[in-house]
Design an enzyme around this catalytic site. Structure first.
Site, mmCIF file in Angstrom:
data_model
loop_
_atom_site.group_PDB
_atom_site.id
_atom_site.type_symbol
_atom_site.label_atom_id
_atom_site.label_comp_id
_atom_site.label_asym_id
_atom_site.label_seq_id
_atom_site.Cartn_x
_atom_site.Cartn_y
_atom_site.Cartn_z
ATOM 1 C CD GLU A 1 90.936 21.884 65.753
ATOM 2 O OE1 GLU A 1 91.886 21.967 66.226
ATOM 3 O OE2 GLU A 1 90.770 21.796 64.551
ATOM 4 C CG ASP B 1 98.265 35.784 80.066
ATOM 5 O OD1 ASP B 1 97.948 36.518 79.074
ATOM 6 O OD2 ASP B 1 98.520 34.758 80.495
#
Length: 508
Positions: free
Chosen positions: A238, A287
């Site tokens: 990453e 959520d």
């Protein structure tokens, strides 16, 4: 444009009129969420709250609240340019052998750039300008949002969690939410298949009874943040991908407590350990599904050291029923996914994750169909090719005369080109998001594929209808003469026409 750190990005957004400084006092309990939610739904700017009730530290919200800001964070001028990012990732994921000397010479700079973008380690870093240890470690210093009325406690979001397995040469970078338990304790909510959880499991096996080191970076530069949510090939870290986006190597600094390295320009870094058998029930929290999730047990992260820049900025977000910031990210990353999928399945024309489908639970695919059963091959490929689509419950496959991003087109194709019994594929006992309480068993449920393509010989016994298409000359004439008709309303666009090479089953 490339950005060295979060502050550089903030300055660029402000210069473009894409960031607003909010000087009025705002409450991190619910109020900031409501402000950010309204702003995001209106396509508004990033928000820097400079007067957070009870805190001296400002809070940055709605940073990636539009696809255009996601593109800017990835160093691109527009969302369309994200296709180029996807093409780069597709190439790095499965590089093709050069077709000759000239081809090899043309590809050499790409390989050299990718290989030269490994991170570099600094001795000193901005994120360690202020160091807090012992009794000075206090998470109450951070303006952590309490997002929804039913949330059990404040929640740390946008945190880049850095871990390293005992047998790994490379660190894992993941984004996991963390419930605040006390002044130095957070619940680390990572699902069992995620990189951080796998590192933790390996550590427990290799070092039983020993604490597991963890670092959390808050407010990293935009390329590093977005690199952590992008489908980076396994052969590329990453940090290296963030370097490619930024055009310069990612700068890291070693933590003081553990053999971990964090982005040097981070606003805030939390260092500590997960101690053996230290767990706690997490949730409930509102959520991205639009519901509160179930309470589950996860490891507790004990923070033993906090470092930060002078005058740090706390980067935060919320999740809720779409659209929210993760949904906007998913919308922008659509453009990245298309070239990656087309590398494996060249017949795919477009790929769309509707944000109202919680960003990943439904995928709409258009394709150039070439043989009977082709649509089913593509839907199986979507489920299996990228781990990002492991939790996608519904895959709709359509011909390329349909606009995947236009629900009028999609619904028309479903209702006119599908027989439910013949064209529906059901797959049982597959991995499903643990937050999906619609599944009969946590983490395990079914998937549905919808083949809404034109049926070919072998798929149907019947004569297939020919789509109605207006004569092109007539459409042009009406366009030219619309003003003569005296109709007050502006002319609507002409109906979508299928491509001239569209073939029905009779053409096989």
């Amino acid at each position: 444009m490339k950005y060295r750190d979060l502050r550089d990005f903030i300055a660029a957004l402000e210069a473009r009129g894409e960031l607003t400084r909010v000087t009025a006092e705002v409450d991190p309990y619910l109020e900031i969420t409501e402000i950010c939610d309204r702003t995001l739904r209106a396509g508004g700017p990033a928000l820097l709250f400079e007067n957070v009730k009870g805190h001296a530290m400002p809070l940055l919200g709605n940073l990636f609240g539009t696809p255009e800001r996601v593109a800017l964070g990835m160093g691109q001028d527009s969302t369309a340019a994200l296709r180029e990012v996807g093409e780069l990732l597709a190439f790095l994921k499965e590089p093709e052998p050069p077709k000759g000397f000239r081809d090899a010479w043309e590809k050499l700079p790409i390989f050299k750039q990718a290989m030269s973008m490994g991170p570099k380690t600094l001795r000193k870093a901005p994120c360690q300008e202020v160091i807090l240890e012992g009794d000075d470690v206090d998470l109450d210093r951070l303006p952590i949002q309490h997002c929804w009325p039913g949330d059990v406690a404040p929640l740390v979001t946008w945190s880049l969690v850095v871990t390293k397995g005992p047998n790994k040469t490379r660190q894992n970078l993941g984004i996991y939410r963390q419930q605040k338990l006390g002044k130095n304790r957070l619940i680390m909510r990572w699902l069992s298949h995620r990189g951080g959880a796998l590192d933790f499991q390996e550590w427990q096996s290799a070092h039983p009874g020993e604490p597991f080191p963890v670092a959390v970076a808050l407010g990293a530069d935009p390329a590093t943040i977005l690199g952590a949510v992008t489908p980076v090939p396994d052969n590329l870290s990453e940090y290296a991908f963030a370097g490619l986006l930024r055009g310069s190597r990612t700068e890291l600094v070693k933590c003081g407590h553990a053999d971990l390295e964090v982005p040097a320009s981070s606003e805030i870094v939390l260092e500590g350990y997960i101690y053996p058998d230290d767990t706690a029930p997490e949730g409930p929290y509102g959520d991205h599904t639009g519901y509160y999730n179930e309470v589950e047990t996860f490891p507790v992260f004990t923070v033993e050291r906090i470092t930060h820049r002078r005058d740090p900025i706390y980067h935060s977000t919320y999740t809720g029923r779409p659209p929210d910031e993760p949904a906007i990210l998913g919308l922008a990353l659509n453009e990245v996914f298309v070239p990656i999928l087309r590398k494996q399945f060249p017949e795919i024309v477009d790929f769309y994750l509707p944000p109202e489908g919680c960003s990943y639970r439904m995928a709409v695919v258009t394709m150039k169909k070439q043989y009977p059963g082709h649509a089913k091959r593509v839907m199986m490929g979507v489920w299996s090719f990228l781990r990002q689509f492991m939790y996608t419950k519904f895959v709709i496959v359509l011909d390329d005369d349909v606009d995947a991003r236009n629900w009028e087109d999609v619904i028309w194709a479903i209702t006119t080109r599908m027989d439910p019994a013949r064209d529906t594929v059901m797959v049982e006992n597959t991995p499903i998001d643990y937050l999906d309480f619609a599944s009969p068993t946590a983490g395990l449920g079914s998937k549905m594929g919808l083949d809404a393509t034109t049926k070919w010989a072998g798929e149907t016994q019947r004569e297939w209808g020919t789509p109605i298409v207006m004569d092109e000359a007539v459409k042009r004439r009406v366009d030219e003469r619309w003003g003569e008709y005296g109709i007050a309303t502006p002319p609507p666009p002409p109906r979508h026409s299928p491509p001239s090479d569209e073939r029905g089953h009779d053409d096989v």
